[in-house]
Design a protein around this motif. Structure first.
Motif, PDB file in Angstrom:
ATOM      1  N   GLU A  93       0.839  -1.191   0.000  1.00 45.50           N
ATOM      2  CA  GLU A  93       0.000   0.000   0.000  1.00 45.50           C
ATOM      3  C   GLU A  93       0.878   1.247   0.000  1.00 45.50           C
ATOM      4  OE1 GLU A  93      -3.410   0.100  -0.071  1.00 45.50           O
ATOM      5  OE2 GLU A  93      -3.354  -2.082  -0.338  1.00 45.50           O
ATOM      6  N   ASP A  94       0.451   2.249  -0.759  1.00 45.45           N
ATOM      7  CA  ASP A  94       1.286   3.439  -0.883  1.00 45.45           C
ATOM      8  C   ASP A  94       0.427   4.699  -0.944  1.00 45.45           C
ATOM      9  OD1 ASP A  94       3.654   4.816  -0.989  1.00 45.45           O
ATOM     10  OD2 ASP A  94       4.165   4.258  -3.039  1.00 45.45           O
ATOM     11  N   GLU A  95       1.109   5.842  -0.887  1.00 45.52           N
ATOM     12  CA  GLU A  95       0.467   7.149  -0.988  1.00 45.52           C
ATOM     13  C   GLU A  95       1.248   8.016  -1.960  1.00 45.52           C
ATOM     14  OE1 GLU A  95       0.012   9.100   2.774  1.00 45.52           O
ATOM     15  OE2 GLU A  95      -0.917   7.359   3.738  1.00 45.52           O
ATOM     16  N   ASN A  96       0.568   9.017  -2.460  1.00 46.96           N
ATOM     17  CA  ASN A  96       1.192  10.102  -3.213  1.00 46.96           C
ATOM     18  C   ASN A  96       0.895  11.378  -2.448  1.00 46.96           C
ATOM     19  OD1 ASN A  96       1.471  12.357  -5.035  1.00 46.96           O
ATOM     20  ND2 ASN A  96       1.475  10.940  -6.758  1.00 46.96           N
ATOM     21  N   ASN A  97       1.921  12.076  -2.038  1.00 49.12           N
ATOM     22  CA  ASN A  97       1.754  13.249  -1.191  1.00 49.12           C
ATOM     23  C   ASN A  97       0.809  14.270  -1.816  1.00 49.12           C
ATOM     24  OD1 ASN A  97       2.261  14.571   1.169  1.00 49.12           O
ATOM     25  ND2 ASN A  97       4.219  15.436   0.562  1.00 49.12           N
ATOM     26  N   GLY A 100      -2.930  11.702  -1.983  1.00 53.04           N
ATOM     27  CA  GLY A 100      -3.333  10.827  -0.892  1.00 53.04           C
ATOM     28  C   GLY A 100      -3.096   9.369  -1.212  1.00 53.04           C
ATOM     29  N   ALA A 101      -3.889   8.484  -0.591  1.00 57.74           N
ATOM     30  CA  ALA A 101      -3.715   7.036  -0.751  1.00 57.74           C
ATOM     31  C   ALA A 101      -3.929   6.636  -2.210  1.00 57.74           C
ATOM     32  CB  ALA A 101      -4.681   6.292   0.155  1.00 57.74           C
ATOM     33  N   ILE A 102      -3.068   5.746  -2.710  1.00 53.15           N
ATOM     34  CA  ILE A 102      -3.169   5.288  -4.099  1.00 53.15           C
ATOM     35  C   ILE A 102      -3.301   3.765  -4.175  1.00 53.15           C
ATOM     36  CG2 ILE A 102      -2.015   7.272  -5.128  1.00 53.15           C
ATOM     37  CD1 ILE A 102       0.575   5.674  -5.207  1.00 53.15           C
ATOM     38  N   ASP A 114       7.182   8.726  -3.287  1.00 54.20           N
ATOM     39  CA  ASP A 114       7.352   9.854  -2.367  1.00 54.20           C
ATOM     40  C   ASP A 114       8.648   9.676  -1.595  1.00 54.20           C
ATOM     41  OD1 ASP A 114       4.876  10.889  -3.039  1.00 54.20           O
ATOM     42  OD2 ASP A 114       4.143  10.996  -0.981  1.00 54.20           O
ATOM     43  N   GLY A 365       6.065   2.437   2.938  1.00 49.96           N
ATOM     44  CA  GLY A 365       4.759   3.086   2.942  1.00 49.96           C
ATOM     45  C   GLY A 365       4.156   3.271   4.313  1.00 49.96           C
ATOM     46  N   TYR A 367       3.571   5.797   6.345  1.00 49.37           N
ATOM     47  CA  TYR A 367       3.409   7.230   6.573  1.00 49.37           C
ATOM     48  C   TYR A 367       2.678   7.493   7.889  1.00 49.37           C
ATOM     49  CZ  TYR A 367       4.451   6.900   1.617  1.00 49.37           C
ATOM     50  OH  TYR A 367       5.029   6.581   0.419  1.00 49.37           O
TER      51      TYR A 367
END
Length: 390
Positions: A93-97, A100-102, A114, A365, A367
């Motif tokens: 699971e990841d995010e893009n600043n 948000g969550a992607i 990120d 991931g 965060y």
């Protein structure tokens, strides 16, 4: 003994086949090492053997990552003597600043990730580049010389705050970024929501003499970005692209926007893991890349000095801060280590051990996660260092 009839045997066999079989356990992760593929990106590759790392230990560590012992790791790269000897990517699971969550991402060497506050360290390098080109004349120049429009806040000892104090996060301003990110009392949150974030930072009251103490302060990085633009005529993204990423052959990146459409200097950069490795190589080689001096060696040396002590624990682990960069000194299994650390929220790391000619790049991931049993730094402690063959 009585022999059962054929019909009875057939019935018993059918009954046995109807009994549910016990659930089979999932096989344990089984990773097999293969050397990193050579790409046309200027990075030399090698093997764990050529880098004097024990393959068995690294393989065992990789299996621990796959089992989840180290939560949500997305990439791990190891370089020894400027050769990439291990490269692996993991889904998670990841995010893009920026958005948000992607969701779940199958990370690979082309994935932009990120880097969060590693962006601060890149901005620190950008300041050094501007200084080396004579655009920033003196790192000890008082910052209010460059912000005359906010001169009303240059009261008392605040007039003594310099560019170097911003680089080392020692301006002495009233600042608390340790609260949860969305806590209204968090000064980083307040800065980001202020009508004029730069004025917000410069208006904070002085509570300690400039240079006296460290306080983590993303506002210092945003001020440095404005100083870059004021002195060079280029915003921080333009300068970084032209004078850092470009010379390193880094063409794929993203830089999210902040105040008035300016680049988000404290956490907005997204890079590939191999490109983070190039930045680590630039530092370990004294600011040089492929025979070209990108940043003067003296400035790299200055940037990675322990300018201010941050903490020391009971085991003798000492943390200092350089120019938008962490420095860690500690003992592990009876040996002493010193590591320059670029660090970002979620477990992003570029770890540089010049003594052992070692660079470790990690993306993850996690965060805003608190209380992780095995944060990403443990990959260096548990896997990389124990695998080094003397």
């Amino acid at each position: 003994m009585r022999i059962l009839s054929t019909s009875i045997c057939t019935a018993l066999l059918a009954f046995v086949l109807l009994i549910p079989k016990p659930a089979q356990s999932q096989p344990s992760p089984s990773y097999k090492y293969s050397p990193p593929a050579r790409q046309n990106d200027g990075i030399r590759t090698g093997t764990l053997k050529s880098g004097k790392l024990q393959e068995k230990a690294v393989v065992a560590g990789t299996n621990e990552i796959l089992k989840g012992t180290y939560a949500n790791i997305h990439s791990l790269l190891i370089l020894r003597e400027s050769n990439l000897i291990y490269e692996n990517y993991f889904g998670g699971e990841d995010e893009n600043n920026r958005v948000g969550a992607i969701g779940f991402v199958n990370h690979n060497r082309e994935t932009l990730h990120d880097i969060r506050s590693i962006t601060k360290s890149v901005v620190g390098l950008a300041v050094l580049i501007a200084h080396s080109k004579g655009k920033i004349k003196d790192l000890d120049q008082p910052i209010f010389d460059l912000f005359p429009e906010y001169g009303k806040y240059a009261e008392g000892d605040k007039k003594q705050i310099t560019i170097r104090h911003l680089l080392t996060m020692t301006p002495g301003l009233d600042w608390n970024e340790e609260l949860p990110p969305l806590d209204p009392k968090n000064t980083h949150f307040q800065m980001n929501n202020a009508p004029d974030p730069i004025e917000y930072v410069l208006s904070r009251r002085l509570i300690k003499g400039p240079g006296a103490a460290f306080e983590y302060n993303s506002g210092t990085t945003q001020l440095l970005a404005v100083i870059i633009k004021k002195t060079t005529g280029m915003n921080v993204e333009q300068l970084v692209k032209t004078h850092l990423l470009g010379p390193l052959g880094i063409k794929k990146y993203e830089f999210s926007k902040w105040m008035g459409g300016e680049p988000d200097a404290d956490s907005g950069l997204r890079l590939r893991s191999r490109d983070l490795a190039k930045i680590g190589m630039l530092l370990i080689n004294g600011g040089q890349w492929k025979g070209k001096q990108i940043i003067p060696a003296k400035l790299i040396e200055d940037a990675t000095k322990p300018w201010i002590k941050v903490s020391e624990d009971a085991d003798g682990w000492i943390t200092h801060y350089g120019y938008q960069t962490w420095l860690q000194s500690f003992r592990e299994s009876g040996k002493g280590y010193s590591v320059v650390e670029f660090s970002g929220n979620g477990g992003q790391k570029v770890l540089i051990d010049k003594t052992n000619d070692l660079i470790v790049v990690i993306t993850a991931g996690n965060y805003d996660a608190k209380g992780l049993k095995k944060p990403s730094f443990y990959l260096l402690l548990d896997i990389v260092y124990p695998s080094i063959r003397d």
